[in-house]
Design an enzyme around this catalytic site. Structure first.
Site, mmCIF file in Angstrom:
data_model
loop_
_atom_site.group_PDB
_atom_site.id
_atom_site.type_symbol
_atom_site.label_atom_id
_atom_site.label_comp_id
_atom_site.label_asym_id
_atom_site.label_seq_id
_atom_site.Cartn_x
_atom_site.Cartn_y
_atom_site.Cartn_z
ATOM 1 N N LYS A 206 -22.749 -36.722 38.993
ATOM 2 C CA LYS A 206 -23.944 -36.961 39.797
ATOM 3 C C LYS A 206 -24.702 -35.645 39.902
ATOM 4 O O LYS A 206 -24.171 -34.649 40.410
ATOM 5 C CB LYS A 206 -23.538 -37.461 41.181
ATOM 6 N N LYS A 261 -25.339 -40.400 36.917
ATOM 7 C CA LYS A 261 -26.530 -40.572 37.748
ATOM 8 C C LYS A 261 -27.342 -39.296 37.802
ATOM 9 O O LYS A 261 -26.746 -38.249 37.981
ATOM 10 C CB LYS A 261 -26.038 -40.958 39.142
#
Ligand code: PBG
Length: 339
Positions: A206, A261
């Site tokens: 992330k 992400k």
């Protein structure tokens, strides 16, 4: 993905356009397939009854009161969407510096999970584990007096948060906090409490991204986070080898599924993950990606339907098993030909 050693005999014997000549031939030779089952729909819940509040920076996205949330999830299930990821919008007066509400078994998200679960729908329920919806400062973890994020102390709280969510009926626990070692600790906590069948989808890679801006509006953490950066825990966008180390560690700690992400700007990471580890891999088409497409569409600059499908196909082509996307309902309707 096949290795191409030979393109075929040279032109004019080979004419790649032959396979593109008709719609049916293009269908017959497609390499990538997108179905509603590949989709996870992130969805926002707030207190109240009979409410749908628009998120201005995400045109078309609303925060539902939990009664409306139940209807929305039922619609997603009818469309064949595999799971929903529920995010809570907490009233500001319920937030504090240590995110106390995160570990309360009757908090907004737990009540929403219970309400949805009571419907016995054929759809998975996923929830973030991170403190940001619950903290007054908008960070995912605890801060010390110098404003540093405390890793191990945060992990202990995250385990309790995972536990109340699993207890409420959450099927997939999704640590999105990027603390070190949290997947293993959460796995052990779940197993100790007879939740050995609750899955973990880790936000493994992330990145500290500006594309989360509209989501922070939806959660109400934009103002509180102010200029605060998450760069001491989320990844540096310049790094790719480091992402592979994060993923290897999360797999070793017991993650069932791996998430990357944001999505489209990081397809190289999805591709690399799938090639290297061959694990169930998911991409999150985040709020900023959604809002960019929506803004262009609302200005009449791009076509809504075809841009949605093309952007989601790109994830599949890169190797993703599935995609978290705010377009899930639109996409599922389009794929079913009922829009
Ligand atoms: C919270 C969280 C964020 C997103 C998902 N979980 C924001 C953040 O890390 O600041 C972003 C989702 C999106 O932008 O759509 N930990």
């Amino acid at each position: 993905m096949a290795e191409i050693n030979q393109a075929g005999p040279a032109f004019p014997l080979t004419r790649l356009r032959r396979n593109r000549k008709t719609k049916w031939a293009r269908e017959l030779t497609k390499e990538t397939f997108l179905s509603p089952q590949d989709l996870i729909w992130p969805i926002f819940v707030q207190e109240g009854e009979n409410l749908e509040e628009h998120v201005p920076s995400m045109p078309g996205v609303v925060r539902y009161s939990s009664d409306r949330l139940v209807d929305a999830v039922a619609e997603a299930a009818d469309l064949g969407i595999s799971a929903v990821a529920i995010f809570p919008y907490l009233n500001p007066d319920l937030r504090d510096s240590i995110g106390s509400m995160a570990t309360k078994s009757d908090n907004l998200v737990c009540r929403a999970i219970e309400r949805v679960k009571a419907q016995n729908l054929n759809i998975g329920i996923q929830c973030d584990v991170a403190l940001d919806p619950f903290t007054s400062h908008g960070h995912d973890g605890l801060l010390d007096s110098d404003g540093e994020i405390l890793n191990d102390e945060t992990v202990e709280i995250l385990c309790q948060q995972a536990l109340v969510q699993a207890n409420a009926g959450c099927d997939i626990i999704s640590p999105s906090d990027m603390m070190d070692g949290r997947v293993g600790e959460i796995r052990r906590t779940l197993d100790k409490n007879n939740f050995n069948n609750v899955q973990i989808m880790s936000y493994s890679a992330k990145y500290a991204s500006s594309f989360y801006g509209p989501f922070r509006d939806a959660l109400g953490s934009t103002a509180t986070l102010a200029e605060g950066s998450k760069a001491t825990y989320q990844m540096d966008p310049r790094n790719s080898d480091e992402a592979m180390r994060e993923i290897a560690l999360d797999i070793a700690e017991g993650a069932d599924m791996i998430m990357i992400k944001p999505g489209l700007p990081y397809l190289d990471i999805i591709y690399r993950t799938k090639q290297q580890f061959g694990v169930p891999t998911y991409g999150y088409q985040v709020s900023g990606e959604y809002s960019m497409i929506k803004a262009a569409v609302n200005n009449g600059w791009m076509n809504h339907d075809s841009c949605i499908i093309e952007s989601l196909i790109a994830f599949k082509r890169a190797g993703a098993n599935g995609i978290l996307t705010y377009f899930a309902l639109d996409a599922a309707r389009l794929l079913k030909g009922c829009s």
